[in-house]
Design a protein around this motif. Structure first.
Motif, PDB file in Angstrom:
ATOM      1  N   TYR A   1       0.891  -0.915  -0.073  1.00 17.10           N
ATOM      2  CA  TYR A   1      -0.247  -0.229   0.572  1.00 17.10           C
ATOM      3  C   TYR A   1       0.762   0.807  -0.013  1.00 17.10           C
ATOM      4  CZ  TYR A   1      -3.780   3.306   1.048  1.00 17.10           C
ATOM      5  OH  TYR A   1      -3.936   4.609   1.264  1.00 17.10           O
ATOM      6  N   GLU A   2       1.203   1.050   1.025  1.00 12.83           N
ATOM      7  CA  GLU A   2       2.610   2.661   0.716  1.00 12.83           C
ATOM      8  C   GLU A   2       3.681   2.516  -0.374  1.00 12.83           C
ATOM      9  OE1 GLU A   2       2.386   5.131   3.663  1.00 12.83           O
ATOM     10  OE2 GLU A   2       0.838   3.226   4.135  1.00 12.83           O
ATOM     11  N   GLY A   3       4.233   1.620  -0.493  1.00  8.04           N
ATOM     12  CA  GLY A   3       4.913   1.789  -1.879  1.00  8.04           C
ATOM     13  C   GLY A   3       4.400   2.025  -2.749  1.00  8.04           C
ATOM     14  N   ALA A   4       2.931   1.716  -3.447  1.00  7.30           N
ATOM     15  CA  ALA A   4       2.266   2.297  -3.964  1.00  7.30           C
ATOM     16  C   ALA A   4       1.821   3.540  -4.496  1.00  7.30           C
ATOM     17  CB  ALA A   4       0.810   0.951  -5.142  1.00  7.30           C
ATOM     18  N   SER A   5       2.960   4.141  -4.927  1.00  8.89           N
ATOM     19  CA  SER A   5       2.545   6.175  -5.029  1.00  8.89           C
ATOM     20  C   SER A   5       1.476   5.790  -6.775  1.00  8.89           C
ATOM     21  CB  SER A   5       3.368   6.536  -5.556  1.00  8.89           C
ATOM     22  OG  SER A   5       3.887   6.164  -6.439  1.00  8.89           O
ATOM     23  N   LEU A   6       1.056   6.813  -6.816  1.00  9.73           N
ATOM     24  CA  LEU A   6      -0.162   7.071  -7.951  1.00  9.73           C
ATOM     25  C   LEU A   6       1.339   6.923  -8.962  1.00  9.73           C
ATOM     26  CD1 LEU A   6      -2.956   7.827  -8.435  1.00  9.73           C
ATOM     27  CD2 LEU A   6      -2.527   9.502  -8.823  1.00  9.73           C
ATOM     28  N   SER A   7       2.541   7.318  -9.553  1.00  9.95           N
ATOM     29  CA  SER A   7       2.662   7.555 -10.428  1.00  9.95           C
ATOM     30  C   SER A   7       3.383   5.965 -10.400  1.00  9.95           C
ATOM     31  CB  SER A   7       3.834   8.591 -10.258  1.00  9.95           C
ATOM     32  OG  SER A   7       4.643   8.319  -8.997  1.00  9.95           O
ATOM     33  N   LYS A   8       3.894   5.253  -9.191  1.00  7.71           N
ATOM     34  CA  LYS A   8       3.835   4.217  -9.651  1.00  7.71           C
ATOM     35  C   LYS A   8       2.839   3.418 -10.568  1.00  7.71           C
ATOM     36  CE  LYS A   8       7.691   3.971  -6.377  1.00  7.71           C
ATOM     37  NZ  LYS A   8       8.517   3.579  -5.831  1.00  7.71           N
ATOM     38  N   ILE A   9       2.096   3.550  -9.746  1.00  2.00           N
ATOM     39  CA  ILE A   9       0.441   3.470 -10.666  1.00  2.00           C
ATOM     40  C   ILE A   9       0.539   3.177 -11.877  1.00  2.00           C
ATOM     41  CG2 ILE A   9      -1.906   2.546 -10.004  1.00  2.00           C
ATOM     42  CD1 ILE A   9      -1.608   2.913  -6.694  1.00  2.00           C
ATOM     43  N   THR A  10       0.295   4.518 -12.282  1.00  2.00           N
ATOM     44  CA  THR A  10       0.703   5.032 -13.270  1.00  2.00           C
ATOM     45  C   THR A  10       1.283   4.067 -14.742  1.00  2.00           C
ATOM     46  OG1 THR A  10       1.345   6.643 -12.934  1.00  2.00           O
ATOM     47  CG2 THR A  10      -1.261   7.067 -13.129  1.00  2.00           C
ATOM     48  N   THR A  11       2.455   4.805 -13.806  1.00  2.04           N
ATOM     49  CA  THR A  11       3.335   4.044 -14.960  1.00  2.04           C
ATOM     50  C   THR A  11       3.395   2.680 -15.165  1.00  2.04           C
ATOM     51  OG1 THR A  11       4.719   5.376 -13.855  1.00  2.04           O
ATOM     52  CG2 THR A  11       6.242   3.084 -15.101  1.00  2.04           C
ATOM     53  N   ARG A  12       3.220   1.729 -13.988  1.00  2.00           N
ATOM     54  CA  ARG A  12       3.295   0.511 -13.978  1.00  2.00           C
ATOM     55  C   ARG A  12       1.354  -0.482 -14.147  1.00  2.00           C
ATOM     56  NH1 ARG A  12       6.739  -2.759 -10.145  1.00  2.00           N
ATOM     57  NH2 ARG A  12       8.159  -1.033  -9.649  1.00  2.00           N
ATOM     58  N   THR A  13       0.785   0.452 -14.541  1.00  2.00           N
ATOM     59  CA  THR A  13      -1.406  -0.103 -15.319  1.00  2.00           C
ATOM     60  C   THR A  13      -0.658   0.223 -17.039  1.00  2.00           C
ATOM     61  OG1 THR A  13      -1.837   1.890 -14.302  1.00  2.00           O
ATOM     62  CG2 THR A  13      -2.123  -0.238 -13.125  1.00  2.00           C
ATOM     63  N   GLY A  14      -0.095   2.142 -16.840  1.00  2.00           N
ATOM     64  CA  GLY A  14       0.443   2.795 -18.594  1.00  2.00           C
ATOM     65  C   GLY A  14      -1.435   3.072 -17.686  1.00  2.00           C
ATOM     66  N   LEU A  15      -2.111   3.095 -17.130  1.00  2.00           N
ATOM     67  CA  LEU A  15      -2.826   4.686 -16.966  1.00  2.00           C
ATOM     68  C   LEU A  15      -2.937   5.975 -16.968  1.00  2.00           C
ATOM     69  CD1 LEU A  15      -5.571   2.041 -14.957  1.00  2.00           C
ATOM     70  CD2 LEU A  15      -5.834   2.192 -17.653  1.00  2.00           C
ATOM     71  N   SER A  16      -3.463   6.134 -16.662  1.00  2.00           N
ATOM     72  CA  SER A  16      -3.248   7.907 -16.921  1.00  2.00           C
ATOM     73  C   SER A  16      -4.010   8.678 -15.578  1.00  2.00           C
ATOM     74  CB  SER A  16      -4.156   8.493 -17.936  1.00  2.00           C
ATOM     75  OG  SER A  16      -5.121   8.778 -17.217  1.00  2.00           O
TER      76      SER A  16
END
Length: 191
Positions: free
Chosen positions: A24-39
């Motif tokens: 949870y803590e490591g999943a920043s919004l920027s990492k989520i967007t990068t890893r999922t390819g979602l904006s």
């Protein structure tokens, strides 16, 4: 490159894998967007409450899957068949030990406090459903409760150890051993 996603149900599994990998803590919004390819816009469209809403939706998604595939069969179906199904579903869901239990991971860190009720309910229902199936199969309630707690704890421990040692065979041996132990409780004994 951003992905096109049409349904929230498409997004939840993608974001869940980021939480599984980074916590949870490591999943920043920027990492989520990068890893999922979602904006970021797509993420906020589906989850206006941000990361906390994402995690809550993911936990609800996991619980719904386990409800349909594990808990409900244990609660209503012929007990031995339901328990055998539980082992198959658990092995498939956790990819033979290569995929961590997100609910279990959330229970291990400060995330637990944010989602305490959901985490607790998931594990309680699993233990109670397995216990009920064992009692219907002839086990004494006290023995069924103890072995159910041991089984769910063993599954979680097997997942952690398999991941820590990068050896999926550990998880497979763990659930095979637990299945063998549980089978003793469905053969007229309450060992």
């Amino acid at each position: 490159m951003t992905r096109t996603v049409f349904e929230k149900s498409d997004v939840i599994p993608m974001v869940a894998e980021v939480f599984r990998e980074l916590g949870y803590e490591g999943a920043s919004l920027s990492k989520i967007t990068t890893r999922t390819g979602l904006s970021k816009g797509s993420l906020y469209y589906f989850f206006p409450g941000g990361k906390e809403e994402m995690a809550a939706e993911i936990l609800a998604h996991v619980e719904a899957w386990f409800s349909a595939n594990v808990f409900e069969p244990l609660e209503r179906d012929e007990p031995i068949t339901a328990i055998q199904k539980m082992w198959r579903e658990v092995d498939a869901y956790f990819r033979s030990g290569q995929r961590i239990c997100l609910v279990g991971a959330f229970a291990l860190d400060e995330t637990r406090d944010r989602f305490a009720a959901m985490i607790s309910q998931y594990f309680k229902r699993w233990i109670e459903a397995l216990c009920a199936a064992l009692v219907r199969a002839g086990a004494a309630i006290e023995a069924a409760t103890a072995i159910s707690e041991e089984a769910i704890g063993g599954i979680q421990g097997g997942l952690i150890l398999a991941r820590a040692l990068n050896d999926e065979a550990i998880f497979q041996r763990t659930i095979a051993g637990l299945a063998e132990r549980l089978a003793k409780y469905t053969q007229g004994g309450s060992s």
